[in-house]
Design a protein around this motif. Sequence first.
Motif, mmCIF file in Angstrom:
data_model
loop_
_atom_site.group_PDB
_atom_site.id
_atom_site.type_symbol
_atom_site.label_atom_id
_atom_site.label_comp_id
_atom_site.label_asym_id
_atom_site.label_seq_id
_atom_site.Cartn_x
_atom_site.Cartn_y
_atom_site.Cartn_z
ATOM 1 N N TYR A 73 0.821 -1.205 0.000
ATOM 2 C CA TYR A 73 0.000 0.000 0.000
ATOM 3 C C TYR A 73 0.856 1.257 0.000
ATOM 4 O O TYR A 73 1.864 1.346 0.715
ATOM 5 C CB TYR A 73 -0.973 -0.013 1.191
ATOM 6 C CG TYR A 73 -2.110 -0.981 0.930
ATOM 7 C CD1 TYR A 73 -3.347 -0.526 0.490
ATOM 8 C CD2 TYR A 73 -1.922 -2.352 1.034
ATOM 9 C CE1 TYR A 73 -4.373 -1.412 0.188
ATOM 10 C CE2 TYR A 73 -2.932 -3.246 0.728
ATOM 11 C CZ TYR A 73 -4.152 -2.770 0.309
ATOM 12 O OH TYR A 73 -5.165 -3.645 -0.019
ATOM 13 N N THR A 74 0.457 2.192 -0.844
ATOM 14 C CA THR A 74 1.178 3.457 -0.943
ATOM 15 C C THR A 74 1.064 4.217 0.368
ATOM 16 O O THR A 74 0.125 4.038 1.132
ATOM 17 C CB THR A 74 0.605 4.333 -2.069
ATOM 18 O OG1 THR A 74 -0.750 4.672 -1.744
ATOM 19 C CG2 THR A 74 0.643 3.621 -3.397
ATOM 20 N N HIS A 131 8.355 -1.823 1.708
ATOM 21 C CA HIS A 131 8.125 -0.703 0.795
ATOM 22 C C HIS A 131 8.683 -1.020 -0.589
ATOM 23 O O HIS A 131 9.885 -1.015 -0.808
ATOM 24 C CB HIS A 131 8.772 0.560 1.349
ATOM 25 C CG HIS A 131 8.518 1.778 0.513
ATOM 26 N ND1 HIS A 131 7.251 2.237 0.223
ATOM 27 C CD2 HIS A 131 9.367 2.619 -0.117
ATOM 28 C CE1 HIS A 131 7.335 3.318 -0.524
ATOM 29 N NE2 HIS A 131 8.594 3.562 -0.756
ATOM 30 N N SER A 148 5.979 4.058 -5.757
ATOM 31 C CA SER A 148 5.347 2.775 -5.432
ATOM 32 C C SER A 148 4.728 2.136 -6.665
ATOM 33 O O SER A 148 4.809 0.916 -6.867
ATOM 34 C CB SER A 148 4.271 2.982 -4.364
ATOM 35 O OG SER A 148 4.825 3.420 -3.146
ATOM 36 N N GLU A 149 4.100 2.935 -7.495
ATOM 37 C CA GLU A 149 3.375 2.416 -8.653
ATOM 38 C C GLU A 149 4.297 1.917 -9.762
ATOM 39 O O GLU A 149 3.830 1.278 -10.709
ATOM 40 C CB GLU A 149 2.455 3.508 -9.206
ATOM 41 C CG GLU A 149 1.291 3.865 -8.308
ATOM 42 C CD GLU A 149 1.611 4.882 -7.225
ATOM 43 O OE1 GLU A 149 0.688 5.398 -6.590
ATOM 44 O OE2 GLU A 149 2.816 5.157 -6.984
ATOM 45 N N TYR A 181 -4.836 0.301 -9.214
ATOM 46 C CA TYR A 181 -4.931 0.234 -7.762
ATOM 47 C C TYR A 181 -5.941 -0.855 -7.390
ATOM 48 O O TYR A 181 -7.002 -0.967 -8.014
ATOM 49 C CB TYR A 181 -5.378 1.574 -7.186
ATOM 50 C CG TYR A 181 -4.372 2.693 -7.346
ATOM 51 C CD1 TYR A 181 -3.139 2.637 -6.711
ATOM 52 C CD2 TYR A 181 -4.662 3.820 -8.113
ATOM 53 C CE1 TYR A 181 -2.207 3.665 -6.848
ATOM 54 C CE2 TYR A 181 -3.750 4.858 -8.251
ATOM 55 C CZ TYR A 181 -2.521 4.769 -7.619
ATOM 56 O OH TYR A 181 -1.612 5.784 -7.753
#
Length: 543
Positions: free
Chosen positions: A185-186, A237, A332-333, A399
């Motif tokens: 999760y971001t 992360h 993150s993406e 997402y």
Amino acid sequence: MNPPLIERTPSAYAYPLLIKQLLHTPLATAPDQEIVYRGQVRHTYRDLATRIGRLANALAGQGIAPGSTVAMMDWDSHRYLECFFAVPMMGAVLQTVNIRLSPEQILYTLNHARADVVIVNAEFLPVFEAIRSQLETVKTALFISDDGQPVPPGFAGEYEALLAAAAPDYDFPDFDENARATTFYTTGTTGLPKGVYFSHRQLVLHTLAVGLGLAAAPRQGSLHRDDVYMPLTPMFHVHAWGLPYIATLLGVKQVYPGRYVPATILQLVEQEQVTFSHCVPTILHMLLLAPEGKAIDLSRWKLIIGGSAMTAGLARQARERGIDVFTGYGMSETCPILTLAQIDDADLGEADLPLRTKTGRPVPLVNLMTADGELNPTPRDGKSVGEVVARTPWLTQGYLHNPASSETLWAGGWLHTQDIGHIDARGYLQVTDRIKDVIKTGGEWISSLELEDLIARHPAVGEVAVIGVPDEKWGERPLALVVLRAGQSLDADALRTHLKGYADQGVISRYGVPERIVFVSELAKTSVGKLNKRALREQYAAG
């Protein structure tokens, strides 16, 4: 008409790009190489393969099957590395839980990802117990203890005991390489965390491309088989930026530090002869200030800095200690690495700091451009600014359970980073700001990142954040929040004089010099150590 497909011999093996394929080379070429945890636990790659098989059998005994989700709550450890492989190799999904989020956010992510099993380090037991009654899908919890703490009630067993009781051989199947392997999760500063996810194919291609980009460097910033790797970006992360997969593929010695404690990290760097790491600027700043590191030789250490912009001042401090420091960029993406600021031999020297602190050049397979609002590419002249958009084989395709935000992320068929910047003729990207962090004052746009870099060049400045705050006359004005280096003194007038020197040289406009400069003891950070500018704006918006 479609191009013809290749003809497949019935007996030919199609070789799907699955995470398990990353283990073939190290097991063939470096089976006795070490994997070290906190200087206390030592395994070989041969042990890693055995433990991956035991973990898979232990999880299968708890009902984990293809399509299940296993959530991990641990510090950076050999156990985490085992989960990086065993869980997706079973056809299950690994959820890497950000243990620095609030308990309410951790609960949200576990429920949103529909976790079936949670593996919990004893240090996070209070958080887990506080939310346990509200977990909607979790059926089983497994316990981790480094000090022999007894298994609490309600847990199915302890990690090491379960592995010891499990068979070492597991028949990891072939399946579609586009199967989901990981979810996390971001850590954005607005709204609920968003789940991003990556397939086996994406993780393997990221491993191959970034590994190639690192290994292709002739000298500076190169990662090779003789290196010793230690992550300083949490494994929860973005897979620790994907470097554990790369290090495993190369068969290098790996060192996992557990909780990030400066004295422990620096001791491991010296004791285990660590040569390659990556971290956010906050961690580097912390290590450079740590008294335990003053007498340690850091000159063999290569360090990628990402997550936030690396200022010239911080880069200079690192170079003074001999650290080969350079920027990496992604989010993150993007799995995450898109660019690396590696330097050609011809550019190496005392004046190479501007290249080390650039956002970097694309790694192999990355198609990246800066674009205007109509997705037209802006000129690659080193000054024409646009939004950074990208296409690579490893970008998250959306997402999790959030189609509206997914469409916004992928508007026009390009992944939108929400960063703005420019690209020069040599392919170097320079991110100049986040779209939401640009300061708009009297019709002019001021880059908060550029101001932060110039302020950080003052030798008395340790950390700095520049934010825009409301102004009746100009709409917004820049506010500089400054943390001084230990033992240093500086006043606002002297810092403004420092900045006016750059304005006189035309580096920034005179409107960019902040009237307001506030000296603070610390700056608000996100859970992964980035500056939390949203929190800072909320704190200082009212003046």
